[in-house]
Design a protein around this motif. Structure first.
Motif, PDB file in Angstrom:
ATOM      1  N   LYS A  61      16.648   3.799  -6.926  1.00 19.05           N
ATOM      2  CA  LYS A  61      15.391   3.253  -7.441  1.00 19.05           C
ATOM      3  C   LYS A  61      14.892   2.132  -6.536  1.00 19.05           C
ATOM      4  O   LYS A  61      13.696   2.004  -6.277  1.00 19.05           O
ATOM      5  CB  LYS A  61      15.579   2.717  -8.866  1.00 19.05           C
ATOM      6  CG  LYS A  61      15.925   3.767  -9.888  1.00 19.05           C
ATOM      7  CD  LYS A  61      14.775   4.727 -10.129  1.00 19.05           C
ATOM      8  CE  LYS A  61      13.656   4.108 -10.906  1.00 19.05           C
ATOM      9  NZ  LYS A  61      12.588   5.073 -11.235  1.00 19.05           N
ATOM     10  N   THR A  65      11.296   2.586  -4.852  1.00 17.26           N
ATOM     11  CA  THR A  65      10.245   1.917  -5.621  1.00 17.26           C
ATOM     12  C   THR A  65       9.876   0.619  -4.939  1.00 17.26           C
ATOM     13  O   THR A  65       9.054   0.586  -4.037  1.00 17.26           O
ATOM     14  CB  THR A  65      10.688   1.681  -7.074  1.00 17.26           C
ATOM     15  OG1 THR A  65      11.949   0.992  -7.090  1.00 17.26           O
ATOM     16  CG2 THR A  65      10.842   2.984  -7.823  1.00 17.26           C
ATOM     17  N   ILE A  66      10.525  -0.483  -5.363  1.00 18.09           N
ATOM     18  CA  ILE A  66      10.145  -1.805  -4.862  1.00 18.09           C
ATOM     19  C   ILE A  66      10.373  -1.934  -3.359  1.00 18.09           C
ATOM     20  O   ILE A  66       9.586  -2.593  -2.659  1.00 18.09           O
ATOM     21  CB  ILE A  66      10.898  -2.919  -5.627  1.00 18.09           C
ATOM     22  CG1 ILE A  66      10.378  -4.299  -5.206  1.00 18.09           C
ATOM     23  CG2 ILE A  66      12.394  -2.830  -5.415  1.00 18.09           C
ATOM     24  CD1 ILE A  66      10.940  -5.416  -6.055  1.00 18.09           C
ATOM     25  N   ASP A  68       9.913   0.181  -1.122  1.00 14.50           N
ATOM     26  CA  ASP A  68       8.845   0.830  -0.373  1.00 14.50           C
ATOM     27  C   ASP A  68       7.764  -0.165   0.033  1.00 14.50           C
ATOM     28  O   ASP A  68       6.993   0.082   0.962  1.00 14.50           O
ATOM     29  CB  ASP A  68       8.209   1.951  -1.211  1.00 14.50           C
ATOM     30  CG  ASP A  68       9.083   3.197  -1.231  1.00 14.50           C
ATOM     31  OD1 ASP A  68       9.971   3.294  -0.365  1.00 14.50           O
ATOM     32  OD2 ASP A  68       8.884   4.048  -2.111  1.00 14.50           O
ATOM     33  N   THR A  69       7.696  -1.292  -0.695  1.00 10.93           N
ATOM     34  CA  THR A  69       6.681  -2.295  -0.381  1.00 10.93           C
ATOM     35  C   THR A  69       7.183  -3.289   0.667  1.00 10.93           C
ATOM     36  O   THR A  69       6.405  -4.075   1.193  1.00 10.93           O
ATOM     37  CB  THR A  69       6.290  -3.078  -1.647  1.00 10.93           C
ATOM     38  OG1 THR A  69       7.432  -3.784  -2.149  1.00 10.93           O
ATOM     39  CG2 THR A  69       5.779  -2.150  -2.720  1.00 10.93           C
ATOM     40  N   LEU A 281      11.811  -1.880 -12.154  1.00 10.35           N
ATOM     41  CA  LEU A 281      11.443  -1.573 -10.773  1.00 10.35           C
ATOM     42  C   LEU A 281      10.212  -0.688 -10.715  1.00 10.35           C
ATOM     43  O   LEU A 281       9.339  -0.867  -9.858  1.00 10.35           O
ATOM     44  CB  LEU A 281      12.616  -0.912 -10.051  1.00 10.35           C
ATOM     45  CG  LEU A 281      13.855  -1.792  -9.836  1.00 10.35           C
ATOM     46  CD1 LEU A 281      14.971  -0.998  -9.187  1.00 10.35           C
ATOM     47  CD2 LEU A 281      13.523  -3.011  -8.992  1.00 10.35           C
ATOM     48  N   ASP A 282      10.125   0.267 -11.645  1.00 11.57           N
ATOM     49  CA  ASP A 282       8.939   1.122 -11.700  1.00 11.57           C
ATOM     50  C   ASP A 282       7.697   0.292 -12.011  1.00 11.57           C
ATOM     51  O   ASP A 282       6.623   0.523 -11.456  1.00 11.57           O
ATOM     52  CB  ASP A 282       9.109   2.207 -12.768  1.00 11.57           C
ATOM     53  CG  ASP A 282      10.050   3.317 -12.325  1.00 11.57           C
ATOM     54  OD1 ASP A 282      10.227   3.474 -11.099  1.00 11.57           O
ATOM     55  OD2 ASP A 282      10.607   4.007 -13.190  1.00 11.57           O
ATOM     56  N   SER A 285       6.728  -1.714  -8.809  1.00  6.20           N
ATOM     57  CA  SER A 285       6.441  -1.007  -7.564  1.00  6.20           C
ATOM     58  C   SER A 285       4.963  -0.796  -7.284  1.00  6.20           C
ATOM     59  O   SER A 285       4.520  -0.889  -6.141  1.00  6.20           O
ATOM     60  CB  SER A 285       7.161   0.340  -7.546  1.00  6.20           C
ATOM     61  OG  SER A 285       6.686   1.164  -8.601  1.00  6.20           O
ATOM     62  N   ASP A 286       4.188  -0.499  -8.310  1.00  8.89           N
ATOM     63  CA  ASP A 286       2.774  -0.191  -8.096  1.00  8.89           C
ATOM     64  C   ASP A 286       1.883  -1.431  -8.100  1.00  8.89           C
ATOM     65  O   ASP A 286       0.671  -1.317  -7.895  1.00  8.89           O
ATOM     66  CB  ASP A 286       2.285   0.780  -9.183  1.00  8.89           C
ATOM     67  CG  ASP A 286       2.962   2.134  -9.083  1.00  8.89           C
ATOM     68  OD1 ASP A 286       3.343   2.507  -7.961  1.00  8.89           O
ATOM     69  OD2 ASP A 286       3.118   2.798 -10.121  1.00  8.89           O
TER      70      ASP A 286
END
Length: 361
Positions: A61, A65-66, A68-69, A281-282, A285-286
């Motif tokens: 995750k 998720t996180i 990726d940023t 985390l989800d 993430s966005d």
């Protein structure tokens, strides 16, 4: 001699039977012990695999998720957050799809020290008057949207501009900047199942334009994400509220932000909170942007995941309200700067309000 006519004593059948019985009983005991040990071993292995699987899932995750940023560049061992203090600018913007605005209503500078497993956080009131060489005089929360508008021309990202400005304002090197919008904050609170706070007064504010509907009652409460957001944002009442509720200044808002952060730390460190890490985390993430390297994010999470809320020191900065600005008290600002520097040096620092209480007769 015929066996039937033998005068020999008859065979002791009872003894003959008893001889094999003793081993049989021992065999049963041994078999039971072996079965029990095998079962115990299986349970241990399954438990280990479950934990490993959960940790592997969390790692997955994190990577998908996180992380990726984060920035995909390596971190030198000596620069790792596991061994080196780091300072981060935390910005919370009022961006929501309904508004499209980017005012930074939450501005915090946090220094983390791996040796003391502690952090010092300085909150900057949103209406703070910033007067720095090279920058136009504005409210602190108005710089970010202006930097966003100037990105194409300046070639410098708005988060990096904010990092440079606050480095100069607080006279302390800031390593990273992280921007999270209000939707992300709300989603994190919901992912953790809410936060517990003690509301000091009734709060009511309604705005049909962006869907804001704050209606909170005084007293201990468990707030969901939307209500927690209203709690930290509340400033004044409006015509949609009868009766209208009292106003709240920037300093009270900062205190409520700190209260909610403490509550979130408590939630994260419970067993229930730990099992919800994937949802957290989800949620993040966005809605998050950061210049922290992916490897460094892992270092920070590994080092400070179980930080005690007692080791997170919140240093308030107050001042005087003279419309349209908050004019920061210079002595308090100097103390806040020193508190961050002391955290970098690994020194124990009390919050300003604690220090004040200690000096009062």
């Amino acid at each position: 001699m015929s066996p039937s006519n033998s005068h020999l004593p008859p065979r002791n059948r009872g003894g003959a039977v008893k001889q094999p019985r003793l081993p049989q009983k021992k065999k049963k005991k041994k078999s039971f012990l072996k079965s029990f040990l095998k079962l115990l071993l299986i349970v241990i292995i399954l438990s280990f695999l479950s934990v490993a699987g959960y940790l592997g899932w969390v790692a997955y995750k994190l990577d998908n998720t996180i992380l990726d940023t984060g920035i995909d560049t390596p971190v030198a061992p000596e620069a790792s957050a596991k061994v080196k203090p780091v300072t981060m600018l935390l910005l919370g913007t009022d961006y929501r799809p309904k508004t499209g605005t980017h005012l930074t209503d939450v501005m915090m500078v946090a220094t983390f020290n791996p040796d003391t497993k502690s952090a010092t956080v300085v909150s900057i009131p949103r209406d703070t008057r910033i007067d720095l060489d090279g920058y136009k005089v504005r409210k602190a929360n108005a710089y970010y949207p202006n930097f966003l508008d100037a990105e194409k021309k300046s070639g410098i990202t708005a988060p990096n501009e904010m990092k440079q400005m606050f480095t100069k304002y607080l006279d302390i090197p800031i390593d990273y900047v992280t921007v999270i919008n209000f939707q992300g904050f709300s989603d994190v609170v919901d992912a953790l199942g809410g936060v517990d706070v003690n509301i000091s007064m009734d709060m009511c504010y309604k705005d049909k334009a962006d869907g804001t509907d704050i209606n909170l009652k005084k007293g201990p409460s468990e707030l969901n994400g939307e209500d927690a957001l209203g709690y930290v944002r509340y400033r004044h009442s409006g015509p949609g509220c009868k009766p209208r509720t009292k106003e709240s200044d920037d300093f009270s808002r900062n205190q409520r932000q700190n209260e909610v952060l403490h509550s979130l730390i408590d939630q994260m460190q419970t067993f229930s909170g730990a099992t919800k890490i994937g949802s957290v985390l989800d949620a993040v993430s966005d809605n998050l942007e950061t210049d922290i390297e992916k490897a460094q994010l892992k270092n920070i999470i590994a080092t400070y995941w179980n930080i005690s809320k007692d080791n997170v020191k919140f240093v308030p900065v107050t001042g005087e309200w003279k419309s349209p600005y908050v004019h920061i008290n210079d002595d308090e600002l100097d103390k806040a700067k020193q508190a961050l520097k002391d955290e970098l040096a690994g020194k124990s620092v009390q919050t300003l309000d604690q220090s004040t209480n200690d000096t009062n007769p």
